[in-house]
Every structure is written in C-alpha cells, then in structure tokens.
Scaffold this motif. Sequence first.
Motif, short mmCIF file in Angstrom:
data_model
loop_
_atom_site.label_atom_id
_atom_site.label_comp_id
_atom_site.label_asym_id
_atom_site.label_seq_id
_atom_site.Cartn_x
_atom_site.Cartn_y
_atom_site.Cartn_z
N LEU A 12 0.96 -1.12 -0.22
CA LEU A 12 0.14 -0.38 -0.07
C LEU A 12 0.87 1.51 -0.63
O LEU A 12 0.76 2.38 -0.53
N ALA A 13 2.10 1.46 0.52
CA ALA A 13 3.08 2.38 0.73
C ALA A 13 3.03 3.52 -0.48
O ALA A 13 2.92 4.66 -0.44
N PRO A 14 3.11 2.60 -1.98
CA PRO A 14 3.33 3.72 -2.67
C PRO A 14 1.80 4.10 -3.19
O PRO A 14 1.79 5.01 -3.53
N ARG A 15 0.74 3.49 -2.82
CA ARG A 15 -0.33 3.69 -3.17
C ARG A 15 -0.37 5.43 -2.68
O ARG A 15 -0.99 6.10 -2.93
N LEU A 16 -0.10 5.45 -1.04
CA LEU A 16 -0.47 6.11 -0.17
C LEU A 16 1.18 7.73 -0.68
O LEU A 16 0.19 8.71 -0.34
N ALA A 17 2.08 7.42 -1.65
CA ALA A 17 2.60 8.25 -1.64
C ALA A 17 2.31 9.15 -2.62
O ALA A 17 2.45 9.80 -2.82
N ALA A 18 1.77 7.93 -3.41
CA ALA A 18 1.15 8.99 -4.49
C ALA A 18 0.28 10.08 -4.15
O ALA A 18 -0.20 10.89 -5.26
N ARG A 19 -1.02 10.14 -3.22
CA ARG A 19 -1.80 10.71 -2.73
C ARG A 19 -1.51 12.06 -2.00
O ARG A 19 -2.36 12.44 -1.72
N ALA A 20 -0.08 11.02 -1.20
CA ALA A 20 0.48 12.19 -0.82
C ALA A 20 0.25 14.46 -0.73
O ALA A 20 0.16 14.30 0.39
N ALA A 21 0.48 13.81 -2.12
CA ALA A 21 1.14 15.89 -1.88
C ALA A 21 0.00 16.12 -1.99
O ALA A 21 -0.24 17.57 -1.93
N GLU A 22 -1.20 15.48 -2.94
CA GLU A 22 -2.11 16.06 -2.65
C GLU A 22 -3.12 16.45 -1.71
O GLU A 22 -3.57 17.41 -0.93
N HIS A 23 -3.15 15.74 -0.82
CA HIS A 23 -4.07 15.86 0.48
C HIS A 23 -3.10 17.05 1.54
O HIS A 23 -3.99 17.68 2.03
N ASP A 24 -1.48 16.67 1.10
CA ASP A 24 -0.78 18.13 1.75
C ASP A 24 -1.02 18.90 1.29
O ASP A 24 -1.59 19.75 2.05
N ARG A 25 -1.42 19.20 0.08
CA ARG A 25 -1.80 20.66 -0.31
C ARG A 25 -3.10 20.99 0.10
O ARG A 25 -3.38 22.60 0.35
N ASP A 26 -4.04 20.26 -0.01
CA ASP A 26 -5.29 20.76 -0.16
C ASP A 26 -5.63 20.50 1.36
O ASP A 26 -6.80 20.92 2.28
N GLY A 27 -5.06 20.23 2.41
CA GLY A 27 -5.27 19.67 3.88
C GLY A 27 -6.33 19.04 3.90
O GLY A 27 -7.01 18.83 4.69
N SER A 28 -6.63 17.78 2.67
CA SER A 28 -7.49 17.12 2.98
C SER A 28 -7.30 15.22 3.34
O SER A 28 -6.74 15.59 3.68
N PHE A 29 -8.74 14.90 3.91
CA PHE A 29 -8.50 13.76 4.78
C PHE A 29 -8.01 13.10 3.78
O PHE A 29 -9.00 13.02 2.25
#
Length: 388
Positions: A12-29
């Motif tokens: 799962l780690a690569p999937r989480l990493a691929a989404r991380a930037a977007e959620h960090d930028r938006d402050g979204s869960f």
Amino acid sequence: MTQHALAAARRLAPRLAARAAEHDRDGSFPVEDFRDLREAGLFGLMVPTALGGMGATFAEYAAVATELARGNGATALVFNMHASVTGALGAVTEELAEALGVPDEALAARDRLLTAAAQGSWYAVAMSERGAGARLSQLSTVYEPADGGWHLKGSKTFCSGAGHADGYLVAARSAADQSVVSQFLVPAGDGLTVEPTWDSLGMRATSSHDLHLDVTVPVDRLLGGVEGLALVVAQLMPHWLVASYAAVYVGVARAAVDAAAEHLNARNLAGLPAVRSRLGRADAAVAAAQLVVAEAARRVDEAPGDAETNRWVWRAKLLAGTTAADVAASVLEAAGTSATRRGHPLERLYRDARCGSLHPATSDVCADWLGVAALGGDPDRDGTVPRW
C-alpha cells in the motif's frame, strides 16, 4: 497473519505516497487510503485472533506503521491512533482485568468494540485540549451519570481523523470528583460537532480538527466498566501513549532519505562528497533510531510495564522525533533550493518530520523523564508538573 499485514503495508505504501502531495496541499483527509487499509484488514491488526483480528504484537505494529509512514506519514499517524485504541483494549488480559476490577460485562463490551474493528470500524483519539495538551490530570471535559449511561460535555483539539472515524476514545474527568479520569468510546453521530481548525505546518492530511461533545452514551461505553482507570492505564501501557508515534517518524525519516537519494541522482549531485556524507549520516541515524524503536517494542512484548522497558519506550519516542527532524533538515540542505518548492516530496517530508518532537510526550518531556531516571529518581512522579 501478521506477515500478511507487513506485506500489505509495503504494497500500500506506494499508493499512499502517490496521493500524499494532493492531500497535503489541500489539507484534505485521505479517504482512499483508509478504504485501502480497511480492505487489507489492517483495522484488525491489533485485535486478538479469537475476535477476528490479526493478533499483532507491539513490535509487529511498529513494523507495519513504519512501512505505512514511508508512503504517507499523515495516514500512518491517524492509523496509529486506531492501533493505540485497539492495542490497549486487546492488551487487557484476564489477570490484568481482575487486578483492575474490570467486570465481565465490561470485557464483553470491549470484545464487541474489537470485533467491530476487525470487521472494518476504526477509532480516533480525542484526548488533547486547549490549555491542557494531553495531560489527563488537567482536562476540562467532564462526565456524569445519566439515564442509562453517561453524559459527556467538553471540547477536544488535535483529534486526528475528526469527522471520519466510526468512534472516538474520549478522556474526561468526573464532574463529582475531578481527580477521577475515565475513558469512553463515543460513537460518531449526534452530540459530536467537528470544528475545522487544522491548518498546520506538517501532517496536514490528518484532519486533526477540534471536536465538541455534548453527548450521552450507553453505560457500556465506559472503557473497563470502572471509573478512574485512565491514569492507571497510562502508567501500565506508556508504549501506546508515548512510543507508538515513534515507528511513524522512523518511517518518515526513512522516506526523506529515499526521496533525497532519488532527487540527488536525478540532478547528478551524487558525485559531491559533501552530499554523500550528509546522506550517509542520515542513513546511519535513521538505522540507529529504528533499532531503538525495535528494541523498545521487543521489550514491550516481553515485559510490558517493566521499569527498564519503560525507559526504552521513552528513549524511542525521543530519538525518533529528534532524528526525523534532524535528518529531514540535513537531506533537504543537501538537495538544495529546488527541493524546497511546494509539492516536492522533500519539502513535505521536512514539514511532516518536524512534527515528531511535538507529539506528546514532547522531546523535552521525554528528555526530562529520562534525566530523572538517570539521576535515580522516579520519572513518573518527580517533577514540578504532572506528566499526564
């Protein structure tokens, strides 16, 4: 079963990493991350096998958390809260329950909560408060008996996963006796209001908003079925309150080293001795912190609550937090200005890593605890203010 959990975390780690930037930028869960965790059965990681879970040890939890954090530290941090709740509940043996005076009906209620976790429910922690932090003895949220249960009223802050969890572990003080601190598992729904306050430097995707409570819960939602157990459990299981974060920040630190190596190779900077030196020191520091976390976890599994075990628990939290911050800062400097741009993995990891020392117990509190112990004192009792 737990080898399956570690393999799932790595998958799962690569999937989480691929989404991380977007959620960090938006402050979204990261809702998708938690859907993946559920489908992988990881919400049952700390649930005993007899109740449908994986029955992981603390050391096995630490390994899984580190791998998840290499993908997205924010997701791993929220998962840590759920693991803390289920891990502490699952660690109450029959002998400990008898010593604490836990009635049979409370054990049955606990088993229902753990079974629900194994089936896909997940729990957040609502402990910290403005002005009190995570010190249980200073809380202002209160509870009192109500028809068929308990009424809780107050406000919590830094509640990771607020508005998304299926239930919340709430610490509160008795309205009748302020020295009595208890914990409740409050289901999501009416009586809970999320105030969106989380707009932070790092760990921006944790949705650690404020949670306001004015709610009545059934009598069996008092964890342990006995009032006043919160402070006792904090001393019996400091690994969940203190060191469960440690594995997360080791993963964040390792992710920073990996991201720096990728950046340096891509920009043909790997030939510079100063750059290699920084990366080499960072690699060694992360490896050392990971060994301390692993040793603490091993001791927790073999001798939970032992004085020497607890020293390793506090060492693990201190070293993981400080190492993550130091390593991320150093490799960012090695990578150069281009890595400080918003959206660059190292920029996000630098900010996430800086949060490790701030979680309770903070690095200063950990160092003070260890200092008192080194001087021959009682670190749980000696000090000018209560640690919990």
